[in-house]
Enzyme design. Structure first.
Site, PDB file in Angstrom:
ATOM      1  N   ARG A 122       0.788  -1.292   0.358  1.00 33.23           N
ATOM      2  CA  ARG A 122      -0.633  -0.056   0.487  1.00 33.23           C
ATOM      3  C   ARG A 122       1.024   1.100   0.025  1.00 33.23           C
ATOM      4  O   ARG A 122       0.652   2.041   1.209  1.00 33.23           O
ATOM      5  CB  ARG A 122      -0.988  -0.230   1.324  1.00 33.23           C
ATOM      6  CG  ARG A 122      -1.834  -1.367   1.064  1.00 33.23           C
ATOM      7  CD  ARG A 122      -3.330  -1.577   2.691  1.00 33.23           C
ATOM      8  NE  ARG A 122      -4.317  -0.140   2.062  1.00 33.23           N
ATOM      9  CZ  ARG A 122      -5.195  -0.337   3.359  1.00 33.23           C
ATOM     10  NH1 ARG A 122      -5.157  -0.654   3.935  1.00 33.23           N
ATOM     11  NH2 ARG A 122      -6.293   0.690   2.683  1.00 33.23           N
ATOM     12  N   ASP A 307     -13.224  -5.614   0.085  1.00 31.63           N
ATOM     13  CA  ASP A 307     -13.806  -5.360   1.697  1.00 31.63           C
ATOM     14  C   ASP A 307     -14.783  -6.118   1.513  1.00 31.63           C
ATOM     15  O   ASP A 307     -14.692  -6.554   3.425  1.00 31.63           O
ATOM     16  CB  ASP A 307     -13.931  -3.852   2.015  1.00 31.63           C
ATOM     17  CG  ASP A 307     -13.215  -2.615   2.031  1.00 31.63           C
ATOM     18  OD1 ASP A 307     -11.526  -3.588   1.627  1.00 31.63           O
ATOM     19  OD2 ASP A 307     -13.106  -1.904   2.642  1.00 31.63           O
ATOM     20  N   ARG A 399     -12.084  -1.717  14.988  1.00 30.09           N
ATOM     21  CA  ARG A 399     -11.871  -0.695  14.407  1.00 30.09           C
ATOM     22  C   ARG A 399     -12.909  -0.229  13.188  1.00 30.09           C
ATOM     23  O   ARG A 399     -12.774   0.632  12.089  1.00 30.09           O
ATOM     24  CB  ARG A 399     -10.504  -1.068  13.102  1.00 30.09           C
ATOM     25  CG  ARG A 399      -9.300  -1.011  13.817  1.00 30.09           C
ATOM     26  CD  ARG A 399      -8.157  -1.144  12.991  1.00 30.09           C
ATOM     27  NE  ARG A 399      -8.292  -0.106  11.557  1.00 30.09           N
ATOM     28  CZ  ARG A 399      -7.427   0.369  10.716  1.00 30.09           C
ATOM     29  NH1 ARG A 399      -6.596  -1.112   9.712  1.00 30.09           N
ATOM     30  NH2 ARG A 399      -7.171   0.627   9.444  1.00 30.09           N
TER      31      ARG A 399
END
Ligand code: EPZ
Length: 420
Positions: A122, A307, A399
């Site tokens: 990333r 996701d 999170r």
């Protein structure tokens, strides 16, 4: 550290209210740096990531107040620092996106490089190239990006070599106060990009084309305060829809945007669940039908979201037949596979593809959450499995999923949080 303990085998029946989108909320929080007026956000999820962003913004001098269960006011009347330190940025990569707004506001920013993470390297090269296109001088020193734009930022035409959600958002956040016109080509089209544009426009920015690959931004000299509601979380909705289809039962999800999951719904139906939509809700039913194997290929929006890949895989572990799951966005997002295999799944990972041969049942086991979305896939597997599953390292889960065990328990799941 906490762990989630699940007794499997109970079907899900009930209703789940979907909260505001994490991946929009944390970028909307950064918007406060662009104005000295208050930014009032509603439908804000209460998550570890929004807390991390609050810590960083407070460090920069923003005053933050929480009210009710889902409201937040952020006021950056003046900034006390233009430095985002490593200890705060490393907790959450998206906090790197304060760089552009700090530059726009103060002409200077020092922001820690976020580093890699479990799902891949990333890098932030596209973000930095965009900042340079706006006229910023960039230096890298001791793990920090030092950016300056003493003469102000200038609009630019930027063509991204590939689609990046974060770089598109970062360029938008920076361009709204830059002088002249900015055009972003090959921009990401995610609903979170549209949400950011809507919020910026409500503050007086001139952003058009968000949600399409070409975004145009005419810079303005200042932005006003705003009262804005965060878009519903499509990944939270998709996660519970997949959990209901995997475990079986009848679950209603409310406060959803159906269109934001256009790539998911047909695949859930092909896999064997029945869907009934209302204006802002969906009923997911799987009572008696067996799951069937379906292939999936992750893509940038409007394609199937990376996701939801792990959660979809859990469903495929219990389907009749063989499913091929291809991950195109991140190079290392199959770490849930060995954990699912510990529960009896039959998965073969070959580079970017996972070949999932459905099995009749999964068995409870101690497993380890490896990233946020993988944690949800293991919870789903635990609810569908026979026996007891312990999911460790649940800080990942916190999170991005607000009250996940309460929401699932309200639908009949036998799930608790315990201290290890
Ligand atoms: C956002 O990450 C989301 N995070 C991710 O959700 C999501 O998986 C991802 O978009 C893709 O949809 C947030 O919004 C906070 P990208 P982002 O830039 O913006 C490469 C979750 O679980 N790349 O679109 O970081 C990158 O390595 C998280 O909620 C570069 O090479 O994703 C990746 O392979 C995980 N250089 C690809 O592009 C760059 O400068 C797409 O990343 C930028 C990105």
């Amino acid at each position: 550290m906490d762990k989630i303990v699940i007794q499997g085998g109970t079907r899900l029946n009930g209703e789940i209210v979907i909260g505001g989108a994490k991946n929009s909320a944390i970028k909307l929080m950064a918007v406060c740096l662009l104005t000295d007026k208050p930014v009032f956000l509603k439908n804000m999820p209460r998550l570890r990531d929004t807390r991390s962003m609050s810590e960083l913004l407070s460090h920069l001098g923003v005053s933050i107040n929480l009210s009710g269960s889902d409201k937040m006011t952020l006021h950056a009347e003046s900034l006390s620092s233009s430095t985002a330190p490593y200890e705060l940025v490393r907790k959450m990569r998206a906090s790197f996106n304060v760089l552009g707004p700090l530059l726009a506001r103060s002409g200077f920013a020092k922001v820690s490089l976020p580093g890699g993470c479990a799902i891949g390297a990333r890098p932030v090269d596209l973000h930095l190239k965009a900042m340079e296109s706006f006229g910023a001088k960039i230096k890298l020193e001791e793990g920090y990006v030092i950016a300056s734009a003493k003469a102000g930022l200038k609009g630019a035409e930027i063509t991204f070599p590939f689609i990046s959600v974060g770089a598109t958002e970062h360029a938008m956040l920076t361009a709204v106060l830059a002088e002249g016109e900015t055009v972003l080509n090959n921009a990401a089209c995610e609903p979170e990009i549209v949400d950011l544009a809507n919020c910026l426009n409500a503050m007086g920015a001139k952003v058009s084309g968000a949600g399409r690959p070409r975004i145009s931004i005419i810079g303005v000299s200042s932005l006003k305060g705003v009262d804005y509601s965060v878009v519903p979380d499509r990944i939270e909705a998709g996660t519970y829809a997949l959990a209901a289809a995997t475990v079986g039962g009848t679950v209603k999800l409310s406060n959803i945007c159906k269109d934001h999951l256009g790539a998911l719904w047909p695949l859930i139906e092909q896999a064997g669940a029945k869907l009934t939509f209302d204006r802002t809700s969906v009923l997911i039913e799987r009572n008696g039908t067996n799951l069937r194997a379906v292939d999936v290929d992750t893509q940038a929006y409007p394609g199937f979201p990376t996701d939801l890949q792990a959660q979809f895989m859990t469903m495929m572990c219990l389907a009749e037949g063989t499913s091929i799951i291809r991950e195109n966005i991140f190079e290392n997002r199959f770490m849930h596979c060995p954990e699912l295999s510990r529960m009896g799944a039959d998965i073969d990972v070959r580079g970017r593809e996972a070949i999932v041969r459905g099995v009749k049942e999964l068995k409870g086991a101690p497993v380890m959450a490896t990233d946020l979305r993988a944690s949800a896939s293991l919870i789903s597997a635990g609810m569908a499995a026979e026996g007891e599953t312990h999911v460790g390292r649940v800080y990942h889960l916190d999170r991005g999923f607000e009250n996940i065990e309460i929401k699932l328990r309200n639908c009949g799941a036998n799930i608790t949080r315990e201290s290890e």
